[in-house]
Design a protein around this motif. Structure first.
Motif, mmCIF file in Angstrom:
data_model
loop_
_atom_site.group_PDB
_atom_site.id
_atom_site.type_symbol
_atom_site.label_atom_id
_atom_site.label_comp_id
_atom_site.label_asym_id
_atom_site.label_seq_id
_atom_site.Cartn_x
_atom_site.Cartn_y
_atom_site.Cartn_z
ATOM 1 N N ALA A 1 6.124 -18.277 -5.851
ATOM 2 C CA ALA A 1 5.238 -17.743 -6.892
ATOM 3 C C ALA A 1 3.947 -17.185 -6.294
ATOM 4 C CB ALA A 1 4.901 -18.856 -7.893
ATOM 5 N N MET A 2 3.559 -17.681 -5.126
ATOM 6 C CA MET A 2 2.323 -17.196 -4.496
ATOM 7 C C MET A 2 2.512 -15.829 -3.820
ATOM 8 S SD MET A 2 1.082 -20.712 -2.665
ATOM 9 C CE MET A 2 -0.577 -20.212 -2.231
ATOM 10 N N VAL A 3 3.742 -15.559 -3.372
ATOM 11 C CA VAL A 3 3.968 -14.383 -2.506
ATOM 12 C C VAL A 3 3.574 -13.050 -3.153
ATOM 13 C CG1 VAL A 3 5.761 -13.052 -1.294
ATOM 14 C CG2 VAL A 3 5.681 -15.546 -1.084
ATOM 15 N N PRO A 4 3.934 -12.780 -4.414
ATOM 16 C CA PRO A 4 3.574 -11.464 -4.967
ATOM 17 C C PRO A 4 2.063 -11.222 -4.978
ATOM 18 C CG PRO A 4 5.199 -12.554 -6.361
ATOM 19 C CD PRO A 4 4.738 -13.573 -5.362
ATOM 20 N N GLY A 5 1.256 -12.268 -5.021
ATOM 21 C CA GLY A 5 -0.202 -12.108 -5.075
ATOM 22 C C GLY A 5 -0.875 -12.070 -3.709
ATOM 23 N N LEU A 6 -0.102 -12.176 -2.613
ATOM 24 C CA LEU A 6 -0.729 -12.161 -1.290
ATOM 25 C C LEU A 6 -1.249 -10.756 -0.994
ATOM 26 C CD1 LEU A 6 1.865 -14.223 0.819
ATOM 27 C CD2 LEU A 6 -0.238 -15.030 -0.251
ATOM 28 N N PRO A 7 -2.427 -10.643 -0.367
ATOM 29 C CA PRO A 7 -2.936 -9.309 -0.036
ATOM 30 C C PRO A 7 -2.036 -8.601 0.990
ATOM 31 C CG PRO A 7 -4.372 -11.042 0.828
ATOM 32 C CD PRO A 7 -3.323 -11.721 0.015
ATOM 33 N N ALA A 8 -2.198 -7.286 1.108
ATOM 34 C CA ALA A 8 -1.346 -6.499 2.017
ATOM 35 C C ALA A 8 -2.025 -6.326 3.372
ATOM 36 C CB ALA A 8 -1.068 -5.137 1.394
ATOM 37 N N THR A 9 -1.225 -6.199 4.408
ATOM 38 C CA THR A 9 -1.743 -5.900 5.752
ATOM 39 C C THR A 9 -0.729 -5.048 6.509
ATOM 40 O OG1 THR A 9 -2.537 -6.816 7.833
ATOM 41 C CG2 THR A 9 -0.786 -8.029 6.763
ATOM 42 N N GLU A 10 -1.212 -4.295 7.469
ATOM 43 C CA GLU A 10 -0.317 -3.531 8.346
ATOM 44 C C GLU A 10 -0.229 -4.183 9.723
ATOM 45 O OE1 GLU A 10 1.683 -0.796 7.749
ATOM 46 O OE2 GLU A 10 1.180 -1.426 5.711
#
Ligand code: SF4
Length: 452
Positions: A163-172
């Motif tokens: 449930a936490m994964v979709p809200g994790l910020p993005a990184t390259e």
């Protein structure tokens, strides 16, 4: 002592047919995961939206096994909620507002669904969205289900992390994500080893504090530390991250294989890897060998419970010289388990799911030296003269990586030692049952108040 050599059989149990059972099962629900998750995420609060039964489960299970400032509680659904006579959403909003005003240290609130909230179809996803809008961005509100209708006890952690994964910020950035809630001391050991290998860009899910939340992207590679994180793994894949396939870090062999799989991904030379791991490997081997004296040549039967069964069977058969007669697991996730199954020599029955009476019949016929099972089965089996190990202890005790390998073997040796001591005891030695395993729980009692 006759411990089997560490060389892998060619395909091990990979092609062993699996006995699929869909009958009555005997396991805790996913709410149990809150007991270790709330210790890991130090600014999180777990609010179970459930009944008094749910509150009692948490209070008694957690009361026996932890000492901590409570960061979990139950918003009790009363009869009028269940009958649809009250607006449960309004009550939930009030409870969360009260909680946050009382506890300014809380940065994440998990609304945890239960059987009653599932049955009345309380929409906790909508509630989490609404409460996030109300209390965010400082406070994050996330929902998942720990209901016994849908989850076994380790699935609670899986549902929470997924449930936490979709809200994790993005990184390259190319980063390693270590996934699974490990005790802090064990996590620190793993991070130290990875650092010595030269892998410094390491993040952890779940993070201890919300400010350390990992970012994720298509250059993220991740390594699971727990075998029950199938949904979390799928959620990470959907975000473009890539899983490093490896056995799980249990025992010397599993830890080395896990670290080496990660090391290869980051281009670490074998000589350097060997230099870094040589001393802890030797310590782990020596510690396991001491306990393996008691385990070698003994048989073990795994009832399905924690989803740790397959990696632990690999550890016990390959490092401790035991023979597995049946390896039962609640779910067999083929992809995640492929490296483990390949290492287990053919022979044991593999079963997925449970039909408890049929499985008990098989255990009675096999008369294993040790049965690994849930609390509900342990005492009846002990009463029938079978030594047992509580599966839940394997989740509550630090057992991952090199420095814990000896303790892991010890957990299995202890009930066998106890049984042999009792056998020679003037009172119990007459074949009477010990009638339980109080010493197995460490004899601790620390009642906690439910904090809502
Ligand atoms: S979630 Fe369901 S199984 Fe778990 S304690 Fe509550 S009522 Fe019982």
């Amino acid at each position: 002592m006759n411990v089997r050599p560490g060389n892998a059989p060619l395909s091990g149990c990979a092609d062993t047919p699996v006995l699929k059972e869909r009958g009555q099962h005997e396991v805790f629900c996913g709410l149990t995961g809150i007991i270790w998750l709330h210790r890991k995420m130090q600014d999180a609060f777990f609010l179970v939206v459930g009944s008094r039964t749910c509150a009692h489960l948490l209070q008694s299970a957690a009361g026996v096994m932890i000492f901590a400032e409570p960061r979990f509680g139950t918003a009790i659904l009363e009869e009028k909620d269940l009958a649809g006579l009250a607006d449960a959403h309004e009550e939930l909003d009030r409870e969360v507002a009260k909680l946050l005003s009382r506890r300014p240290d809380i940065r994440q609130v998990f609304l945890v669904g239960s059987c009653p909230s599932e049955v009345i179809k309380l929409d906790l996803a909508r509630a989490a969205e609404r409460l996030s809008a109300l209390h965010g961005p400082r406070i994050r509100v996330i929902n998942y289900s720990g209901s016994g209708i849908e989850t076994t006890f380790t699935q609670g952690e899986d549902a929470c992390l997924a449930a936490m994964v979709p809200g994790l910020p993005a990184t390259e950035a190319k980063e390693l994500l270590v996934v699974g809630a490990l005790p802090d001391v064990v996590e620190d050991q793993a991070l130290s080893l990875l650092g010595q290998l030269g892998i410094d860009t390491v993040r952890v899910l779940p993070a201890r504090h919300v400010d350390e939340t990992p970012a994720i992207g298509t250059h993220t590679v991740y390594a699971l530390t727990q075998p029950f994180l199938g949904d979390t793994s799928a959620a990470l894949d959907r975000r473009g991250a890539r899983r490093i396939a490896a056995p799980f870090p249990f025992g010397e062999e599993g830890t080395t294989a896990w670290l080496w799989a990660v090391a290869q991904e980051f281009g670490v030379a074998r000589e350097h890897f060997d230099r870094v791991t040589e001393a802890p490997r030797a310590r782990a081997k020596a510690a396991v060998a001491r306990r393996a004296e008691q385990l070698c040549g003994k048989s073990v039967f795994f009832f399905p419970d924690s989803q740790l069964e397959i990696p632990l069977a690999r550890f016990l058969t390959r490092e401790c010289g035991m023979t597995a007669v049946e390896i039962g697991t609640p779910f067999l996730h083929r992809d995640l388990m492929a490296p483990e199954l390949a290492l287990i020599a053919p022979g044991p029955r593999l079963s997925e799911g449970q039909d408890v009476d049929l499985q008990l019949d098989r255990a009675r016929a096999d008369r294993p030296d040790l049965s690994v099972c849930g609390l509900g089965l342990a005492n009846p089996l002990e009463a029938e003269g079978l030594a047992t190990k509580w599966a839940i202890e394997l989740v509550f005790t630090p057992v991952h990586f090199y420095e814990q390998a000896g303790d892991l073997a010890e957990l299995f040796a202890r009930p066998l030692n106890r049984r042999s001591l009792l056998k020679n005891h003037p009172f119990f030695g007459s074949g009477k049952s010990s009638g339980g395993s109080l010493e197995e729980a460490g004899g601790q009692t620390a009642p906690l108040k439910v904090a809502t």
